[in-house]
Design an enzyme around this catalytic site. Structure first.
Site, PDB file in Angstrom:
ATOM      1  CB  SER A   1      -5.886  10.306  -8.412  1.00 53.85           C
ATOM      2  OG  SER A   1      -6.586  10.523  -9.614  1.00 53.85           O
TER       3      SER A   1
ATOM      4  CE  LYS B   1      -9.959   9.917  -8.735  1.00 47.54           C
ATOM      5  NZ  LYS B   1     -10.762  10.747  -7.989  1.00 47.54           N
TER       6      LYS B   1
ATOM      7  CE  LYS C   1      -8.780  11.540 -12.233  1.00 46.98           C
ATOM      8  NZ  LYS C   1     -10.219  12.321 -12.018  1.00 46.98           N
TER       9      LYS C   1
ATOM     10  CG  ASP D   1     -12.954  10.009 -11.133  1.00 49.55           C
ATOM     11  OD1 ASP D   1     -13.903  10.234 -11.883  1.00 49.55           O
ATOM     12  OD2 ASP D   1     -12.517  11.033 -10.764  1.00 49.55           O
TER      13      ASP D   1
ATOM     14  CD  GLU E   1     -14.411   9.961  -8.288  1.00 54.16           C
ATOM     15  OE1 GLU E   1     -13.324   9.423  -7.564  1.00 54.16           O
ATOM     16  OE2 GLU E   1     -13.978  11.397  -8.032  1.00 54.16           O
TER      17      GLU E   1
ATOM     18  CG  ASP F   1     -15.850  14.462  -8.241  1.00 55.13           C
ATOM     19  OD1 ASP F   1     -16.093  15.561  -7.715  1.00 55.13           O
ATOM     20  OD2 ASP F   1     -14.582  14.161  -8.814  1.00 55.13           O
TER      21      ASP F   1
ATOM     22  CE  LYS G   1     -12.577  16.056  -6.562  1.00 54.67           C
ATOM     23  NZ  LYS G   1     -12.380  16.214  -8.103  1.00 54.67           N
TER      24      LYS G   1
ATOM     25  N   GLY H   1      -9.707  15.863  -4.048  1.00 59.62           N
ATOM     26  CA  GLY H   1      -8.676  16.603  -4.469  1.00 59.62           C
ATOM     27  C   GLY H   1      -8.698  17.123  -5.867  1.00 59.62           C
TER      28      GLY H   1
HETATM   29  O1  OSB Z   1     -12.085  13.917 -10.615  1.00 61.22           O
HETATM   30  O2  OSB Z   1     -11.241  13.694  -8.681  1.00 61.22           O
HETATM   31  C1  OSB Z   1     -11.221  14.279  -9.752  1.00 61.22           C
HETATM   32  C2  OSB Z   1      -7.888  16.100 -10.382  1.00 61.22           C
HETATM   33  C3  OSB Z   1      -8.419  17.332 -10.881  1.00 61.22           C
HETATM   34  C4  OSB Z   1      -9.875  17.357 -11.334  1.00 61.22           C
HETATM   35  C5  OSB Z   1     -10.695  16.217 -10.812  1.00 61.22           C
HETATM   36  C6  OSB Z   1     -10.193  15.331 -10.225  1.00 61.22           C
HETATM   37  C7  OSB Z   1      -8.954  15.236  -9.874  1.00 61.22           C
HETATM   38  C8  OSB Z   1      -8.227  14.052  -9.314  1.00 61.22           C
HETATM   39  C9  OSB Z   1      -6.979  14.264  -8.548  1.00 61.22           C
HETATM   40  O3  OSB Z   1      -8.497  13.006  -9.373  1.00 61.22           O
HETATM   41  C10 OSB Z   1      -6.996  13.849  -7.283  1.00 61.22           C
HETATM   42  C11 OSB Z   1      -5.755  14.589  -6.512  1.00 61.22           C
HETATM   43  O4  OSB Z   1      -5.696  15.825  -6.002  1.00 61.22           O
HETATM   44  O5  OSB Z   1      -4.671  13.870  -6.083  1.00 61.22           O
HETATM   45 MG    MG Z   2     -13.590  12.767  -9.593  1.00 58.78          MG
END
Ligand code: OSB
Ligand code: MG
Length: 385
Positions: free
Chosen positions: A146, A172, A174, A199, A224, A249, A273, A301
């Site tokens: 990510s 992925k 953001k 995401d 996402e 999510d 999660k 995660g």
């Molecule tokens: O939306 O998936 C998410 C990290 C913190 C809070 C929300 C998210 C995330 C990540 C990190 O995308 C993914 C990882 O742990 O590598």
């Molecule tokens: Mg997410």
């Protein structure tokens, strides 16, 4: 399976600096904060769990302080002295306290680790034992990475290139309003064949549907959580307007939410999660529903320490977790993790489940003490609350 009695619970609030800040649609975070739960059984076996939280209540509602408060005042007293012959009995022990999913998930994770260690099993095999018949652990999880919001398109392309070079097979990105179409176009132009997904962490509104439909041209694996963290209905309407599959999510906080989402056609893929849904028992029920509905599934995660990541990898090694999970190697997050051994990216973009019992990693006491000190020094106004 051998039962155990919970003798004591100790809490550790730790702060680990990230190698680089992680920016999402709600802002940038520079450090991982976690409340680690150390559970000791009557036989002296120690199980560890991580309450997956962040410095600010952005993604979830919980913080280090709310987790410690809930555990100390309510949840730990409710479980100390309890005997556990099946970890799926845990949710009933704390059922009278509502909400606080990430916190209860951390405590439940410690119960699962203690249970697996008591029975001298890997946690991943313990999960498989309670999964549908024939679902054996694959011993490794296929993973992706990510990538947070970067300062420029050029920096984004370089970040992606670096991760691909390391061997990650799924990327992925953001996104947020105003940082979406251009970034997807630039990355897709540079890397025409990669598994790419976005995401949004709830940054869009139903009125943005046309803008989101523009993303259909970039051959995305999924998008996402585009809409509100507590919405399912509008995602159902949006999915009808998009070719790209929606992955939920934030909105799926329980098996019940997933059933509603399936009913209204709000998703084509689930990010599970375990922390968000309140723990591994609820996760197993959600896993069962995904199998029943043939719904593609992966494990999300929250940049966990080795303790939380090890448990997530154990779950992600189940066979119906069939898309790359958001769990990366230790060196994507920290210079030195709280536990050993580190997770190293293997062939085919995978992380191997360690051989040891339980979560298969061991907390390093010296690093634990250092990380607790760092929390108290950096956030002194929060100390002791
Ligand atoms: O939306 O998936 C998410 C990290 C913190 C809070 C929300 C998210 C995330 C990540 C990190 O995308 C993914 C990882 O742990 O590598
Ligand atoms: Mg997410």
């Amino acid at each position: 399976m051998q039962a155990f009695t919970i003798r004591s619970i100790d809490l550790h609030t730790v702060l680990l600096p990230y190698l680089a800040p992680f920016e999402t649609s709600f802002g940038a975070e520079t450090d991982k904060v976690a409340v680690l739960v150390e559970l000791t059984t009557d036989a002296g076996v120690v199980g560890w769990g991580e309450c997956s939280i962040e410095l600010w209540p952005g993604y979830g509602h919980e913080t280090a302080e709310t987790a410690v408060h809930m555990l100390k005042e309510f949840m730990a007293p409710a479980v100390i002295g309890a005997s556990v012959s099946d970890p799926r009995e845990f949710p009933a022990l704390v059922k009278r306290f509502r909400g606080n999913q990430h916190t209860r998930a951390g405590l439940e994770a410690a119960v699962w680790d203690a249970f697996a260690r008591t029975n001298e099993m890997r946690l991943t095999d313990c999960f498989a034992h309670y999964a549908p018949a024939g679902h054996e652990s694959e011993g490794r999880a296929t993973v992706g990475v990510s990538i947070g919001i970067q300062p420029s398109l050029g920096a984004t392309i370089e970040a992606v290139r670096g991760r691909l070079k390391q061997g990650y097979g799924r990327v992925k990105l953001k996104i947020k309003r105003g940082w979406d179409v251009d970034v997807a176009r630039a990355v897709r132009a540079e890397f025409p064949a990669i598994l790419l997904m976005l995401d949004a962490n709830s940054d869009y509104e139903p009125a943005d549907a046309e803008r989101l439909a523009v993303l259909d041209q970039f051959d995305l694996l999924m998008i996402e959580q585009p809409l509100s963290h507590d919405d399912i209905y509008q995602h159902g309407k949006l999915q009808k307007r998009l070719k790209t599959r929606i992955c939920l999510d934030e909105s799926v906080k329980s098996a019940s939410d997933l059933n509603i989402a399936l009913q209204v056609g709000a998703l084509g893929i689930l990010n599970l999660k375990p922390a968000r849904v309140g723990g591994f028992s609820e996760s197993l029920e959600i896993y069962r529903i995904c199998v029943e509905h043939d719904l593609p599934l992966w494990i999300g995660g929250m940049l966990e320490t080795g303790v939380g990541r090890a448990a997530n990898i154990a779950f992600a090694a189940l066979p119906a977790v069939n898309l790359p999970s958001d769990i990366s190697a230790t060196d994507r997050y920290f210079a030195a993790d709280i536990s050993e051994p580190p997770f190293v990216l293997g062939a085919g973009s995978t992380l191997a489940v360690p051989d040891g019992c339980g979560i298969g990693v061991e907390v390093q006491r010296d690093r634990l003490e250092e990380a607790k000190r760092r929390w108290q020094e950096k956030y002194p106004y929060r100390r002791g609350r």
